[in-house]
Write an enzyme that holds these catalytic residues in place. Structure first.
Site, PDB file in Angstrom:
ATOM      1  N   LYS A 168       0.905  -1.203   0.154  1.00  0.00           N
ATOM      2  CA  LYS A 168      -0.204   0.147   0.117  1.00  0.00           C
ATOM      3  C   LYS A 168       0.864   1.415  -0.074  1.00  0.00           C
ATOM      4  CE  LYS A 168      -3.724  -2.653   1.017  1.00  0.00           C
ATOM      5  NZ  LYS A 168      -4.682  -2.875   0.162  1.00  0.00           N
ATOM      6  N   HIS A 287      -6.962 -13.480  -7.270  1.00  0.00           N
ATOM      7  CA  HIS A 287      -7.722 -12.521  -6.241  1.00  0.00           C
ATOM      8  C   HIS A 287      -8.896 -12.749  -6.955  1.00  0.00           C
ATOM      9  CE1 HIS A 287      -9.111  -8.903  -4.695  1.00  0.00           C
ATOM     10  NE2 HIS A 287      -8.032  -8.898  -3.772  1.00  0.00           N
TER      11      HIS A 287
END
Length: 449
Positions: A168, A287
């Site tokens: 992130k 994912h």
């Protein structure tokens, strides 16, 4: 009675497609649908309509029905039960003959079973709760490129869950700074770092630059720790050709693992990528971006356990599976139900865990569930207990949010994990003593404190 077959006009589906005395075959694909009919539509008609519209039926009798054997090819609604506590809602069980499906194509299976029927007027809502995939069909798929045991052998990591971290901020870093974050996390003690699902190839960071800097980070961290490290390089792209190009480049860099968003990318692309990964020794991380669009409504759509079964057939070595404890939705028993469906070879029917059918995967490799989303070190005892060793625990903000920086955040996670695994192996109760175990470990690890 025979005249019913050929009167013109709209006719009831239940005359042909509701067969309560049907004995299911070992080769049938079985489906459990949660059906909410429109007011005034009987349950048998609704269940039969689902069977018809997802197999051979149409709204009237067509003369070409006479050119085939409907009895051989039609889906059949063979059992209906009312849902307890819900007014006018039923679980309808449908059996599909194997011949209706193309071999080795998850795409074709879903096009049939969850195609047009979901827009059907006679139904207020429809949800596919579970599928039984017979060995005769699952054997036409290669499944996960490698599976759990091969992955452990490749990584040389045993007896504990693996640790990951999503880098992130997910968007906006340059490739060089991104690679630096990867290095710090891996150096601190994580096994994997991860591209976020929406990191593909944007103007601020093109894919090739990211791959190169992440590979550099990987090799540096491996050299310094003596452990095998991985970074999930997201190969998802706008076309299959571009996706394969990225996977090929990842392999050329010597990366151990690539990643794909299998619902937005599609099952066709996913299966192609899985085949490439198996042929070239790459692990494949999956994912599930977009899953909640399909699975979050309780009475319409498709339960995630069905998407998970589809993925195990299409191929993936890791898949995100909720956390039970973090920021995203997931109930414990239900989650553990589909975690078992991903990992185990034989799963017994167990309605309390949402498993409608006994599923035998006949030695198809397993998929490692990934717990990710709003988890941090204080969740570690619960996660270790819930998911067990064959899992990846992924802490994004829970690593990078450490006040001292990324590497200390990674150290804290690794220390917490090792402490939990050791405590469990010594026979301590993680559920009860979890916080105490972490506090003890924090005494000799300033990063964790």
């Amino acid at each position: 009675k025979a005249s019913v077959g050929f009167k013109a006009g709209v006719k009831d589906y239940r005359l042909t497609y509701y067969t309560p005395d049907y004995e299911t075959k070992d080769t049938d694909i079985l489906a459990a649908f949660r059906v909410t009919p429109q007011p005034g539509v009987p349950a048998e008609e609704a269940g039969a309509a689902v069977a018809a519209e997802s197999s051979t039926g149409t709204w009237t009798t067509v003369w070409t029905d006479g050119l085939t054997s409907l009895d051989r090819y039609k889906g059949r609604c063979y059992h209906i039960e009312a849902v307890i506590g819900e007014e006018n809602q039923y679980i309808c069980y449908v059996a599909y003959p194997l011949d209706l499906f193309e071999e080795g194509s998850v795409t074709n299976m879903f096009t049939s079973i969850v195609g047009n029927v979901f827009g059907f007027k006679a139904l207020r809502a429809l949800r596919l709760e579970d599928l039984r995939i017979p060995p005769a069909y699952s054997k036409t798929f290669q499944g996960p490129p490698h599976g759990i045991q091969v992955e452990r052998d490749k990584l040389n990591k045993y007896g504990r869950p693996l640790l990951g971290c999503t880098i992130k901020p997910k968007l906006g870093l340059s490739a060089k700074n991104y690679g630096r974050a990867v290095y710090e996390c891996l150096r601190g003690g994580l096994d994997f770092t991860k591209d976020d699902e929406n990191v593909n190839s944007q103007p601020f960071m093109r894919w090739r630059d990211r791959f190169v800097f992440c590979a550099e980070a990987l090799y540096k961290a491996q050299a310094e720790t003596g452990e095998i490290k991985g970074h999930y390089l997201n190969a998802t792209a706008g076309t299959c050709e571009e996706m394969m190009k990225r996977a090929v480049f990842a392999r050329e860099l010597g990366a151990p693992i690539v990643m794909h968003d299998y619902l937005t990318g599609g099952f066709t692309a996913n299966t192609s990528l899985a085949h490439y990964c198996r042929d070239n020794g790459l692990l494949l991380h999956i994912h599930r971006a977009m899953h909640a669009v399909i699975d979050r409504q309780k009475n319409h759509g498709m339960h995630f356990r069905v998407l998970a079964k589809g993925l195990r057939m299409s191929g993936g070595d890791h898949i995100h599976a909720g956390t039970v404890v973090g920021k995203l939705e997931g109930e414990r028993e239900i989650t553990l139900g589909f975690v078992d469906l991903l990992r185990d070879d034989f799963i017994e029917k167990d309605r309390s865990r949402g498993i409608f059918f006994t599923q035998d995967w006949v030695s198809m490799p397993g998929v490692i569930p990934v717990a990710s989303g709003g988890i941090h070190v204080w969740h570690m005892p619960a996660l270790t207990e819930i998911f067990g060793d064959d899992s990846v625990l992924q802490f994004g903000g829970g690593t990078l949010g450490h006040p001292w920086g990324n590497a200390p955040g990674a150290v804290a996670n690794r220390v917490a994990l090792e402490a939990c695994v050791q405590a469990r192996n010594e026979g301590r109760d993680l559920a009860r003593e979890g916080n105490e175990i972490i506090r003890e470990a924090a005494k000799w690890s300033p990063e964790l404190a």
